[in-house]
Design a protein around this motif. Structure first.
Motif, mmCIF file in Angstrom:
data_model
loop_
_atom_site.group_PDB
_atom_site.id
_atom_site.type_symbol
_atom_site.label_atom_id
_atom_site.label_comp_id
_atom_site.label_asym_id
_atom_site.label_seq_id
_atom_site.Cartn_x
_atom_site.Cartn_y
_atom_site.Cartn_z
ATOM 1 N N LEU A 95 67.038 8.116 50.123
ATOM 2 C CA LEU A 95 68.152 8.511 49.271
ATOM 3 C C LEU A 95 68.729 7.326 48.507
ATOM 4 C CD1 LEU A 95 70.229 10.525 48.238
ATOM 5 C CD2 LEU A 95 71.534 10.194 50.341
ATOM 6 N N ASP A 96 68.827 6.178 49.168
ATOM 7 C CA ASP A 96 69.389 5.008 48.497
ATOM 8 C C ASP A 96 68.563 4.626 47.275
ATOM 9 O OD1 ASP A 96 67.261 4.388 50.147
ATOM 10 O OD2 ASP A 96 68.136 2.546 50.940
ATOM 11 N N ALA A 97 67.231 4.702 47.398
ATOM 12 C CA ALA A 97 66.357 4.373 46.267
ATOM 13 C C ALA A 97 66.462 5.421 45.164
ATOM 14 C CB ALA A 97 64.909 4.244 46.735
ATOM 15 N N VAL A 98 66.543 6.693 45.557
ATOM 16 C CA VAL A 98 66.656 7.777 44.575
ATOM 17 C C VAL A 98 67.934 7.610 43.761
ATOM 18 C CG1 VAL A 98 67.050 10.257 44.314
ATOM 19 C CG2 VAL A 98 65.243 9.435 45.829
ATOM 20 N N LEU A 99 69.041 7.337 44.426
ATOM 21 C CA LEU A 99 70.311 7.171 43.718
ATOM 22 C C LEU A 99 70.307 5.936 42.824
ATOM 23 C CD1 LEU A 99 72.746 8.172 46.579
ATOM 24 C CD2 LEU A 99 72.389 9.412 44.443
ATOM 25 N N ASP A 100 69.364 5.037 43.069
ATOM 26 C CA ASP A 100 69.214 3.863 42.209
ATOM 27 C C ASP A 100 68.205 4.124 41.085
ATOM 28 O OD1 ASP A 100 70.063 1.191 41.651
ATOM 29 O OD2 ASP A 100 68.112 0.474 42.338
ATOM 30 N N GLY A 101 67.803 5.395 40.931
ATOM 31 C CA GLY A 101 66.942 5.758 39.813
ATOM 32 C C GLY A 101 65.476 5.946 40.148
ATOM 33 N N ASP A 102 65.104 5.874 41.425
ATOM 34 C CA ASP A 102 63.703 6.041 41.818
ATOM 35 C C ASP A 102 63.427 7.533 42.043
ATOM 36 O OD1 ASP A 102 61.128 5.788 42.659
ATOM 37 O OD2 ASP A 102 61.580 4.733 44.528
ATOM 38 N N LEU A 103 63.311 8.262 40.939
ATOM 39 C CA LEU A 103 63.190 9.724 40.995
ATOM 40 C C LEU A 103 61.774 10.237 40.775
ATOM 41 C CD1 LEU A 103 66.358 10.696 38.925
ATOM 42 C CD2 LEU A 103 65.850 11.593 41.185
ATOM 43 N N ASP A 104 60.828 9.362 40.505
ATOM 44 C CA ASP A 104 59.513 9.822 40.056
ATOM 45 C C ASP A 104 58.798 10.715 41.063
ATOM 46 O OD1 ASP A 104 59.205 8.955 37.406
ATOM 47 O OD2 ASP A 104 58.850 6.907 38.061
ATOM 48 N N ARG A 153 75.120 7.904 37.239
ATOM 49 C CA ARG A 153 74.527 6.564 37.381
ATOM 50 C C ARG A 153 73.048 6.666 37.738
ATOM 51 N NH1 ARG A 153 73.408 3.382 41.754
ATOM 52 N NH2 ARG A 153 73.451 1.115 41.466
ATOM 53 N N MET A 154 72.674 7.634 38.594
ATOM 54 C CA MET A 154 71.283 7.846 38.986
ATOM 55 C C MET A 154 70.426 8.149 37.762
ATOM 56 S SD MET A 154 69.785 10.776 41.584
ATOM 57 C CE MET A 154 70.160 12.150 40.474
ATOM 58 N N TYR A 155 70.911 9.036 36.889
ATOM 59 C CA TYR A 155 70.138 9.385 35.698
ATOM 60 C C TYR A 155 70.075 8.223 34.708
ATOM 61 C CZ TYR A 155 70.404 14.131 37.493
ATOM 62 O OH TYR A 155 70.303 15.248 38.288
ATOM 63 N N ARG A 177 64.773 2.638 33.760
ATOM 64 C CA ARG A 177 63.442 2.330 34.309
ATOM 65 C C ARG A 177 62.334 2.727 33.336
ATOM 66 N NH1 ARG A 177 62.658 2.380 40.330
ATOM 67 N NH2 ARG A 177 64.677 1.935 41.280
ATOM 68 N N HIS A 178 62.592 3.772 32.533
ATOM 69 C CA HIS A 178 61.579 4.275 31.599
ATOM 70 C C HIS A 178 61.789 3.767 30.176
ATOM 71 C CE1 HIS A 178 59.400 7.196 34.193
ATOM 72 N NE2 HIS A 178 60.495 7.076 34.907
#
Length: 359
Positions: free
Chosen positions: A332-341, A131-133, A139-140
């Motif tokens: 971590l919560d934001a990262v798991l929601d796709g905020d990986l930049d 789901r994260m990916y 997002r992109h």
């Protein structure tokens, strides 16, 4: 020309860019969509280099003019430090753009997520990673397709295969951003199956490999394949296939197994599975040709064991830690929601520095 960059390298880029521009203006090129995509993709890859070079040349001209003015009128000397800093910054940026690059950086990817130690909790974590990916891809503006998935009793992923494709021609495609994700991901949290509220540690694995536009260059002998068809799985209700349309292809010499059940027909599933198999064989061939796996792939999953972790996701502390570069963040919560930049930027920066140091 640039001070830290080699004039010959810049001359080569200028000549290549001019040649690509000429090809793109030739209507005959567009009669071959695959060739047009290749040329357009490379032209787009060179765009940041050309833009930075143009800015650098302009900044150098401004600096030279300011120095001439300052020689006659000292009041102009105040402008020199800022102009010199701009030139230096652009020179570094151009050097970075001309640094050796992974030839697959513009490619799309196939990503596999597999549960490991931890049973149902590991499968649930694997689905969280998937789901994260997917969220990051959304997002992109990338296209995501779940090619195959095996669902656990609690709705997690025992394994899942996902195709992620960028839209349009860019210098850096999906592989450039996600290539560092291969490896064992460890999670520390209270599982939904834990009645005492204790924190458990489990792991899931991620495998990722580039899916170039032209995987057909890999030659696959049909006699090396075992092809099985079966009924697509699902949770019931609408959309569940009632025919044997799912396809499993086993490449006997390597043992590589690819399954696809996402498409509506057996022929479509077989064609998509063959594309994925070709991409995996191409990646394997490139690794075998090298004395060692590249830095971007050597951390891929060998066994999904907690001790071989590349990253830890700590829920109680809302913390993510990438052990390869010492990156830590409490979002971590934001990262798991796709905020990986931020994390991927740090991994990319470390990789570029290593490439420059190896020159």
């Amino acid at each position: 020309m640039a001070g830290n960059t080699q004039p010959s390298a810049i001359d080569d880029i200028l000549a290549e860019h001019a040649g690509l521009e000429q090809q793109l203006s030739d209507p005959a090129l567009h009669n071959d969509p695959a060739a047009a995509r290749r040329v357009g993709k490379r032209f787009a890859e060179l765009a940041p280099v050309m833009a930075t070079l143009t800015k650098l040349q302009s900044a150098r001209e401004d600096l030279e003019a300011a120095r001439e003015l300052a020689a006659d009128d000292s009041s102009f000397a105040a402008e020199l430090p800022e102009l010199e800093a701009t030139v230096a910054e652009l020179d570094v940026a151009l050097t970075d753009l001309l640094a050796p690059r992974d030839p697959h950086d513009g490619d799309d990817v196939v990503l596999e997520v597999k549960s490991g130690e931890g049973g149902e909790e590991s499968a649930l974590f694997a689905s969280d990673l998937a789901r994260m990916y997917v969220r990051y891809a959304e997002r992109h503006g990338w296209r995501v397709e779940v090619l195959d998935a095996t669902i656990s009793d609690l709705g997690g992923y025992k394994d899942a295969t996902i195709s992620i494709k960028s839209k349009g021609d860019t210098r850096d495609g999906v592989w450039a951003r996600l290539k560092f994700e291969g490896g064992v991901h460890r999670v520390q949290r209270v599982p939904v199956t834990e009645s005492q509220g204790r924190v458990h540690t489990s792991a899931a694995g991620v495998l990722i490999y580039p899916e170039p536009d032209e995987v057909e260059e890999v030659q696959i002998d049909e006699t090396d394949l075992r092809i099985d068809v079966y009924r697509s799985s699902g949770k019931g209700g609408q959309g569940v296939n009632t025919t044997d349309s799912a396809v499993r292809i086993t490449h006997l010499p390597t043992g590589i197994v690819v399954t696809c059940q996402n498409e509506r027909s057996q022929l479509q599933n077989k064609a998509r599975a063959m594309q994925v198999l070709a991409a995996r064989l191409q990646a394997a061939a490139e690794e075998a040709a090298a004395d060692e796996a590249s830095a971007g792939r050597q951390s891929q999953v060998r066994t999904v064991d907690r001790s071989e972790r590349i990253r830890t996701y700590n829920y109680p502390e809302n913390r993510i830690t990438d052990h390869r570069i010492g990156f830590k963040a409490h979002n971590l919560d934001a990262v798991l929601d796709g905020d990986l930049d931020a994390l991927l930027d740090a991994l990319g920066k470390s990789d570029r520095e290593a490439r420059l140091a190896a020159e």
